[in-house]
Design an enzyme around this catalytic site. Structure first.
Site, PDB file in Angstrom:
ATOM      1  N   ASP A   1     -18.946   2.130 -46.157  1.00 50.91           N
ATOM      2  CA  ASP A   1     -19.838   0.982 -45.942  1.00 50.91           C
ATOM      3  C   ASP A   1     -19.049  -0.327 -45.955  1.00 50.91           C
ATOM      4  O   ASP A   1     -19.243  -1.194 -45.093  1.00 50.91           O
ATOM      5  CB  ASP A   1     -20.920   0.931 -47.037  1.00 50.91           C
ATOM      6  CG  ASP A   1     -22.051   1.927 -46.777  1.00 50.91           C
ATOM      7  OD1 ASP A   1     -22.224   2.357 -45.622  1.00 50.91           O
ATOM      8  OD2 ASP A   1     -22.762   2.276 -47.741  1.00 50.91           O
TER       9      ASP A   1
ATOM     10  N   GLU B   1     -18.227   5.110 -39.797  1.00 52.84           N
ATOM     11  CA  GLU B   1     -17.781   6.469 -39.442  1.00 52.84           C
ATOM     12  C   GLU B   1     -16.263   6.513 -39.282  1.00 52.84           C
ATOM     13  O   GLU B   1     -15.612   7.464 -39.721  1.00 52.84           O
ATOM     14  CB  GLU B   1     -18.481   6.968 -38.177  1.00 52.84           C
ATOM     15  CG  GLU B   1     -20.012   7.028 -38.251  1.00 52.84           C
ATOM     16  CD  GLU B   1     -20.555   7.829 -39.432  1.00 52.84           C
ATOM     17  OE1 GLU B   1     -19.806   8.626 -40.031  1.00 52.84           O
ATOM     18  OE2 GLU B   1     -21.742   7.634 -39.776  1.00 52.84           O
TER      19      GLU B   1
HETATM   20 ZN   LIG Z   1     -21.125   8.068 -44.094  1.00 55.59          ZN
END
Ligand SMILES: [Zn+2]
Length: 694
Positions: A596, A532
């Protein structure tokens, strides 16, 4: 429950989990409503050795090595379109929330107002016989409104009225949004919408499968008109009309990849100019019916879409508009109507488009409707039971550690100039961390909930939410607001708010496991926090500054170098196959893929730092580093139906789970070292191909 594809809050960690439901009967099933069980969340560990398949070489397919056992033990339940660690936790939450709702519903007239409200809403939803008996009576007022239309010019107030209470798309989307140039201020906004298929691409692609889907959608349109009482021939003709109108709207709509560019979504015009851009629509009457506050500036994007609306307002006869609106009213309300509508909705949207084998039991749908419509009322009871101050503090500590790791990384980046680094650090320090639940709960006291009128409840709750949104126009931005309810098993970053949001639902085992040591927790939840954070600096988030304003804060050279680094990731993911011959649309998934990779690198650094004074030892044949990586991979264990994979390839900005793991570890030398992988093995990118952004 959302029986159709929903667009979740931008940049969330996984696809909307409200769609992921299970078939198993919950414990305590036999309890009656007068004796509801005390709800408990079951425990599963964040690192589960039995979920692994140690016969697989981790350097050949790390996802399979970590999740092969899980996949074998967890076939997709019949009422699911996919099944995953996140989906199972969501299922556990539904059972738990059902316990809360049954207790609330049983205490008729004896509890506080908030408990009373969620109990009555749930009880009304569960009263299937009453819903069946009412038939179409509940939507008669909306259908009458459409039938009484006299001219296309009258559409303004009717569209507004329907947008206020209908739970699905009505021609376009209108409401408030943050000013892209001044993130502290809310302005009016108009956006593309109005389609019955999950994406504009469904109307424009001409491969055999897309054509087949359109044929099947025509049948769904026809059936819906027949359920509204049209004769088959008229229903068919109306279906063809709606298809033609939607196809024109789809052609004028932006693609999902285009929408990733916030500059393309920005088009601020004066209210007076709106009448020039789309003169055939009565904007004054539209905004008056919405009871919108006075304003001067409105964001209209994409302009091409609204020009198409304007054209159709004169090219399509009034009768066609009436049919377009009738369909969308019935289609949106179908999940809350009598069983023939519920069944048709399931057959098309969940069975045909997404591969579900059977419908979810009614209680699951009712729990999700309650979470959607009264989420911050239901959420209060939820967090009281599952989210302690200690849990909040320990996850906040992890967030701080990962932010510190990001600061170190920014200082170390060899391709970024000191000027841009300064701005990046300012942005990092400006991020607000929202953990668990809102500090101030939404006040639903003005929403009337009637224990005997389920669809009426849905309409009133929808109207409450729509007015809440519209009333923000002209107001300062409320930074305390959340875009997800507390039980949601998901997380998100918002570029304009510059905040990360972790609902209590995603901070539970097996994702965050306070009984387990740091390695799998950092690999899993630490990686999600890093994910995030990294969204603030991905291809989309990097266009907003520390205050959430759309502004280029990069030097030209740094922006160019950043794009070279992200292109490495885009090229890597473009090679991966989703299903059949469909590959990842890596320009759609770029932000998630970058997040990621960045997230896991940050989690690794933060974990190493948090445990630097500890003497970490192997457990069950796995070294601490191996446990970190297996913990990471096991958030993503899943099984998916091919229909669902096909749909996600078009609509989901996340790559399939396997690549969200394997695509990351190939770029981490720490992984190769942990498993002693050698050059040339599939989980090792050659150094010249290794991608890194943050
Ligand atoms: Zn995301």
């Amino acid at each position: 429950m959302k029986t159709k594809l929903l667009v979740c809050v931008s940049l969330c960690f996984v696809m909307c989990l409200s769609q992921i439901l299970a078939a198993q009967q919950p414990p305590g099933q036999a309890a009656t409503s007068s004796n509801p069980p005390e709800p408990v969340l079951p425990y599963s560990p964040s690192l589960d050795l039995s979920s692994m398949d140690r016969s697989v070489d981790p350097c050949a397919d790390f996802y399979q090595y970590s999740c092969g056992g899980w996949q074998k033990r967890n076939p997709i339940p019949n009422d699911q379109v996919s099944w995953s660690v996140y989906g199972k936790l969501y299922q556990d939450n539904l059972i738990f929330l059902r316990g809360i709702l049954q207790q609330a519903a049983a205490k008729k007239g004896q509890s506080d107002a908030v408990t009373q409200k969620i109990g009555d809403f749930y009880a009304a939803c569960m009263d299937e016989a009453a819903v069946e008996k009412r038939g179409l009576a509940t939507i008669k007022s909306q259908l009458d409104l459409i039938a009484q239309l006299k001219s296309a010019h009258d559409l303004g107030p009717v569209v507004a009225r329907l947008q206020l209470s209908v739970t699905g798309p009505i021609l376009f989307a209108g409401g408030s949004r943050q000013d892209p140039d001044n993130s502290e201020q809310q302005i009016a906004g108009l956006d593309q919408s109005g389609l019955g298929l999950p994406d504009r691409d469904y109307y424009t692609k001409d491969d055999a499968k897309s054509k087949e889907i359109r044929e099947r959608y025509l049948q769904h349109l026809q059936t819906t008109f027949e359920l509204l009482g049209d004769a088959p021939a008229a229903a068919r003709a109306n279906a063809v009309t709606v298809m033609r109108m939607e196809t024109a709207l789809a052609n004028a709509s932006m693609t999902r990849v285009e929408r990733r560019d916030p500059y393309k979504r920005k088009n601020k015009v004066k209210l007076a100019e709106l009448d020039q851009l789309i003169p055939n629509f009565n904007w004054q009457a539209y905004f008056a019916e919405l009871k919108a506050p006075q304003f001067e500036i409105v964001n209209v994007a994409p302009a091409s879409f609204f020009k198409q609306v304007n054209t159709q307002l004169t090219s399509e006869p009034l009768e066609n508009w009436k049919n377009y609106l009738r369909f969308h009213v019935a289609n949106a309300y179908a999940p809350y109507l009598a069983s023939k509508f519920v069944n048709e909705n399931f057959e098309f949207y969940l069975k045909y488009l997404r591969g579900a084998k059977e419908m979810q039991p009614r209680w699951k749908r009712c729990v999700q409707f309650t979470d959607r419509d009264l989420g911050e009322a239901l959420g209060q009871a939820y967090v009281r039971k599952v989210f302690s101050p200690e849990l909040k503090q320990s996850t906040l500590n992890m967030v701080k550690g990962i932010e510190a790791a990001m600061e170190v990384r920014i200082h170390q980046l060899d391709w970024m100039s000191p000027e841009t680094k300064q701005q990046a650090l300012e942005k990092l320090h400006g991020i607000r961390n929202k953990i668990g639940y809102p500090e101030k709960w939404r006040d639903y006291s003005s929403v009337r909930i009637d224990r005997n009128d389920f669809l009426g409840d849905v309409q009133r709750a929808t109207e409450f939410e729509r007015h809440r949104n519209i009333n923000k126009i002209g107001q300062p931005v409320d930074h305390a607001e959340w875009g997800m309810t507390p039980p949601t098993v998901n997380a998100y970053y918002s570029g304009q708010m510059n905040d990360i949001n972790f609902p209590a639902g995603v901070l539970q085992p097996p994702l965050y496991d306070s009984k387990m040591d740091d390695a799998p927790n950092y690999g899993n939840t630490g990686g999600t926090i890093g994910h995030e954070l990294t969204h603030g600096f991905d291809d989309q988030g990097s266009k907003f500054d520390a205050h959430g304003n759309l502004r280029e804060w990069w030097t030209k050279e740094d922006r160019q170098k950043f794009e070279e680094h992200t292109k490495c990731v885009a090229d890597q993911y473009a090679q991966y196959v989703v299903v059949d011959d469909i590959r990842i649309n890596s320009r759609l998934t770029l932000g998630e893929d970058v997040a990621d990779l960045g997230g896991e690198i940050l989690a690794y650094l933060a974990w190493r730092d948090a445990t630097k004074s500890k003497d970490l030892q192997p457990v069950a044949g796995l070294t601490p580093d191996q446990r970190f990586f297996v913990g990471f991979a096991q958030w993503a264990c899943d099984n998916e139906r091919p229909e669902e994979m096909r749909l996600r390839a078009l609509t989901d900005p996340h790559s399939p789970a396997r690549y969200r793991i394997n695509g990351v570890v190939v770029n981490m030398p720490e992984f190769s070292r942990a498993f002693a992988c050698k050059a040339g093995q599939p989980m090792v990118n050659p150094p010249e191909k290794m991608c890194s952004v943050w």
